[in-house]
Scaffold this motif. Structure first.
Motif, PDB file in Angstrom:
ATOM      1  N   LEU A  29       0.819  -1.207   0.000  1.00 33.52           N
ATOM      2  CA  LEU A  29       0.000   0.000   0.000  1.00 33.52           C
ATOM      3  C   LEU A  29       0.856   1.262   0.000  1.00 33.52           C
ATOM      4  O   LEU A  29       0.418   2.305  -0.476  1.00 33.52           O
ATOM      5  CB  LEU A  29      -0.956   0.005   1.192  1.00 33.52           C
ATOM      6  CG  LEU A  29      -2.030  -1.086   1.173  1.00 33.52           C
ATOM      7  CD1 LEU A  29      -2.886  -1.009   2.426  1.00 33.52           C
ATOM      8  CD2 LEU A  29      -2.887  -0.991  -0.069  1.00 33.52           C
ATOM      9  N   GLU A  30       2.075   1.176   0.523  1.00 31.19           N
ATOM     10  CA  GLU A  30       2.977   2.319   0.508  1.00 31.19           C
ATOM     11  C   GLU A  30       3.563   2.546  -0.881  1.00 31.19           C
ATOM     12  O   GLU A  30       3.676   3.674  -1.336  1.00 31.19           O
ATOM     13  CB  GLU A  30       4.116   2.120   1.510  1.00 31.19           C
ATOM     14  CG  GLU A  30       3.659   2.038   2.958  1.00 31.19           C
ATOM     15  CD  GLU A  30       2.953   3.304   3.426  1.00 31.19           C
ATOM     16  OE1 GLU A  30       3.383   4.410   3.038  1.00 31.19           O
ATOM     17  OE2 GLU A  30       1.978   3.183   4.180  1.00 31.19           O
ATOM     18  N   THR A  31       3.953   1.474  -1.542  1.00 27.02           N
ATOM     19  CA  THR A  31       4.614   1.613  -2.841  1.00 27.02           C
ATOM     20  C   THR A  31       3.651   2.002  -3.953  1.00 27.02           C
ATOM     21  O   THR A  31       4.081   2.524  -4.971  1.00 27.02           O
ATOM     22  CB  THR A  31       5.358   0.323  -3.229  1.00 27.02           C
ATOM     23  OG1 THR A  31       4.429  -0.756  -3.258  1.00 27.02           O
ATOM     24  CG2 THR A  31       6.476   0.022  -2.256  1.00 27.02           C
ATOM     25  N   ILE A  32       2.380   1.783  -3.758  1.00 28.73           N
ATOM     26  CA  ILE A  32       1.391   2.173  -4.761  1.00 28.73           C
ATOM     27  C   ILE A  32       1.461   3.680  -4.997  1.00 28.73           C
ATOM     28  O   ILE A  32       1.330   4.150  -6.115  1.00 28.73           O
ATOM     29  CB  ILE A  32      -0.028   1.734  -4.339  1.00 28.73           C
ATOM     30  CG1 ILE A  32      -0.169   0.228  -4.523  1.00 28.73           C
ATOM     31  CG2 ILE A  32      -1.100   2.478  -5.124  1.00 28.73           C
ATOM     32  CD1 ILE A  32      -1.417  -0.352  -3.955  1.00 28.73           C
ATOM     33  N   ASN A  33       1.731   4.430  -3.935  1.00 31.76           N
ATOM     34  CA  ASN A  33       1.788   5.888  -4.055  1.00 31.76           C
ATOM     35  C   ASN A  33       3.014   6.378  -4.816  1.00 31.76           C
ATOM     36  O   ASN A  33       3.075   7.540  -5.194  1.00 31.76           O
ATOM     37  CB  ASN A  33       1.777   6.529  -2.664  1.00 31.76           C
ATOM     38  CG  ASN A  33       0.447   6.394  -1.982  1.00 31.76           C
ATOM     39  OD1 ASN A  33      -0.571   6.241  -2.630  1.00 31.76           O
ATOM     40  ND2 ASN A  33       0.448   6.442  -0.670  1.00 31.76           N
ATOM     41  N   GLN A  34       4.001   5.540  -5.040  1.00 26.70           N
ATOM     42  CA  GLN A  34       5.230   5.956  -5.711  1.00 26.70           C
ATOM     43  C   GLN A  34       5.111   5.954  -7.226  1.00 26.70           C
ATOM     44  O   GLN A  34       5.965   6.505  -7.913  1.00 26.70           O
ATOM     45  CB  GLN A  34       6.392   5.050  -5.290  1.00 26.70           C
ATOM     46  CG  GLN A  34       6.728   5.172  -3.826  1.00 26.70           C
ATOM     47  CD  GLN A  34       7.777   4.170  -3.388  1.00 26.70           C
ATOM     48  OE1 GLN A  34       8.225   3.343  -4.175  1.00 26.70           O
ATOM     49  NE2 GLN A  34       8.158   4.238  -2.135  1.00 26.70           N
ATOM     50  N   ASN A  35       4.110   5.349  -7.750  1.00 26.53           N
ATOM     51  CA  ASN A  35       3.950   5.233  -9.193  1.00 26.53           C
ATOM     52  C   ASN A  35       2.771   6.073  -9.666  1.00 26.53           C
ATOM     53  O   ASN A  35       1.766   6.176  -8.975  1.00 26.53           O
ATOM     54  CB  ASN A  35       3.690   3.772  -9.589  1.00 26.53           C
ATOM     55  CG  ASN A  35       4.831   2.881  -9.178  1.00 26.53           C
ATOM     56  OD1 ASN A  35       5.986   3.212  -9.391  1.00 26.53           O
ATOM     57  ND2 ASN A  35       4.505   1.749  -8.579  1.00 26.53           N
ATOM     58  N   GLY A  44     -10.614   0.181  -7.390  1.00 22.27           N
ATOM     59  CA  GLY A  44     -11.125  -1.138  -7.762  1.00 22.27           C
ATOM     60  C   GLY A  44     -12.234  -1.626  -6.853  1.00 22.27           C
ATOM     61  O   GLY A  44     -13.261  -2.131  -7.325  1.00 22.27           O
ATOM     62  N   VAL A  45     -12.057  -1.467  -5.542  1.00 24.11           N
ATOM     63  CA  VAL A  45     -13.087  -1.970  -4.626  1.00 24.11           C
ATOM     64  C   VAL A  45     -14.343  -1.128  -4.681  1.00 24.11           C
ATOM     65  O   VAL A  45     -15.447  -1.650  -4.550  1.00 24.11           O
ATOM     66  CB  VAL A  45     -12.577  -2.111  -3.167  1.00 24.11           C
ATOM     67  CG1 VAL A  45     -11.487  -3.138  -3.072  1.00 24.11           C
ATOM     68  CG2 VAL A  45     -12.143  -0.797  -2.579  1.00 24.11           C
ATOM     69  N   VAL A  46     -14.191   0.167  -4.898  1.00 28.17           N
ATOM     70  CA  VAL A  46     -15.373   1.014  -5.021  1.00 28.17           C
ATOM     71  C   VAL A  46     -16.145   0.650  -6.290  1.00 28.17           C
ATOM     72  O   VAL A  46     -17.368   0.505  -6.262  1.00 28.17           O
ATOM     73  CB  VAL A  46     -14.993   2.512  -5.002  1.00 28.17           C
ATOM     74  CG1 VAL A  46     -16.180   3.387  -5.375  1.00 28.17           C
ATOM     75  CG2 VAL A  46     -14.459   2.900  -3.620  1.00 28.17           C
ATOM     76  N   GLN A  50     -17.688  -3.118  -3.186  1.00 28.96           N
ATOM     77  CA  GLN A  50     -17.298  -3.949  -2.052  1.00 28.96           C
ATOM     78  C   GLN A  50     -17.078  -3.053  -0.830  1.00 28.96           C
ATOM     79  O   GLN A  50     -15.955  -2.667  -0.505  1.00 28.96           O
ATOM     80  CB  GLN A  50     -16.031  -4.740  -2.381  1.00 28.96           C
ATOM     81  CG  GLN A  50     -16.169  -5.659  -3.561  1.00 28.96           C
ATOM     82  CD  GLN A  50     -17.235  -6.715  -3.341  1.00 28.96           C
ATOM     83  OE1 GLN A  50     -17.473  -7.150  -2.226  1.00 28.96           O
ATOM     84  NE2 GLN A  50     -17.876  -7.129  -4.402  1.00 28.96           N
ATOM     85  N   ALA A  51     -18.142  -2.728  -0.135  1.00 30.50           N
ATOM     86  CA  ALA A  51     -18.095  -1.760   0.959  1.00 30.50           C
ATOM     87  C   ALA A  51     -17.167  -2.196   2.089  1.00 30.50           C
ATOM     88  O   ALA A  51     -16.355  -1.393   2.574  1.00 30.50           O
ATOM     89  CB  ALA A  51     -19.497  -1.504   1.495  1.00 30.50           C
ATOM     90  N   LEU A  57      -9.557  -1.185   3.584  1.00 32.26           N
ATOM     91  CA  LEU A  57      -8.453  -0.465   2.932  1.00 32.26           C
ATOM     92  C   LEU A  57      -8.278   0.928   3.531  1.00 32.26           C
ATOM     93  O   LEU A  57      -7.173   1.376   3.782  1.00 32.26           O
ATOM     94  CB  LEU A  57      -8.681  -0.344   1.437  1.00 32.26           C
ATOM     95  CG  LEU A  57      -8.207  -1.466   0.552  1.00 32.26           C
ATOM     96  CD1 LEU A  57      -8.587  -1.194  -0.901  1.00 32.26           C
ATOM     97  CD2 LEU A  57      -6.710  -1.668   0.660  1.00 32.26           C
ATOM     98  N   LEU A  58      -9.388   1.628   3.758  1.00 33.20           N
ATOM     99  CA  LEU A  58      -9.301   2.960   4.339  1.00 33.20           C
ATOM    100  C   LEU A  58      -8.775   2.930   5.766  1.00 33.20           C
ATOM    101  O   LEU A  58      -8.082   3.849   6.194  1.00 33.20           O
ATOM    102  CB  LEU A  58     -10.673   3.646   4.292  1.00 33.20           C
ATOM    103  CG  LEU A  58     -11.148   4.026   2.888  1.00 33.20           C
ATOM    104  CD1 LEU A  58     -12.583   4.533   2.933  1.00 33.20           C
ATOM    105  CD2 LEU A  58     -10.234   5.067   2.273  1.00 33.20           C
ATOM    106  N   ASN A  59      -9.066   1.878   6.500  1.00 32.79           N
ATOM    107  CA  ASN A  59      -8.504   1.732   7.853  1.00 32.79           C
ATOM    108  C   ASN A  59      -7.001   1.525   7.807  1.00 32.79           C
ATOM    109  O   ASN A  59      -6.279   2.024   8.670  1.00 32.79           O
ATOM    110  CB  ASN A  59      -9.162   0.568   8.600  1.00 32.79           C
ATOM    111  CG  ASN A  59     -10.546   0.897   9.074  1.00 32.79           C
ATOM    112  OD1 ASN A  59     -10.867   2.035   9.348  1.00 32.79           O
ATOM    113  ND2 ASN A  59     -11.392  -0.111   9.157  1.00 32.79           N
TER     114      ASN A  59
END
Length: 62
Positions: A29-35, A44-46, A50-51, A57-59
């Motif tokens: 989840l940290e590395t996703i922000n680097q790209n 994707g979940v929204v 998929q509530a 994920l938000l937690n």
């Protein structure tokens, strides 16, 4: 978006599978922000409606 996490989100929002994926790659989840992105796991979940997966994920990554 990470393919495994995206598939877990779209395949019924399997939260246990999400944690299994994050156990294998704790910094995912940290590395996703680097790209530059066009779609994150949150997108994707929204889109997959998929509530509970979305809330989890938000937690993890507010």
């Amino acid at each position: 978006m990470d393919q495994k996490l995206g598939k877990a989100a779209q395949a019924g929002g399997d939260i246990d599978n999400m944690y299994a994926i994050l156990t294998l790659d704790p910094l995912l989840l940290e590395t996703i922000n680097q790209n530059p992105f066009s779609q994150t796991p949150l997108h994707g979940v929204v889109l997959a409606d998929q509530a509970s997966f979305t809330v989890e994920l938000l937690n993890l990554k507010p």
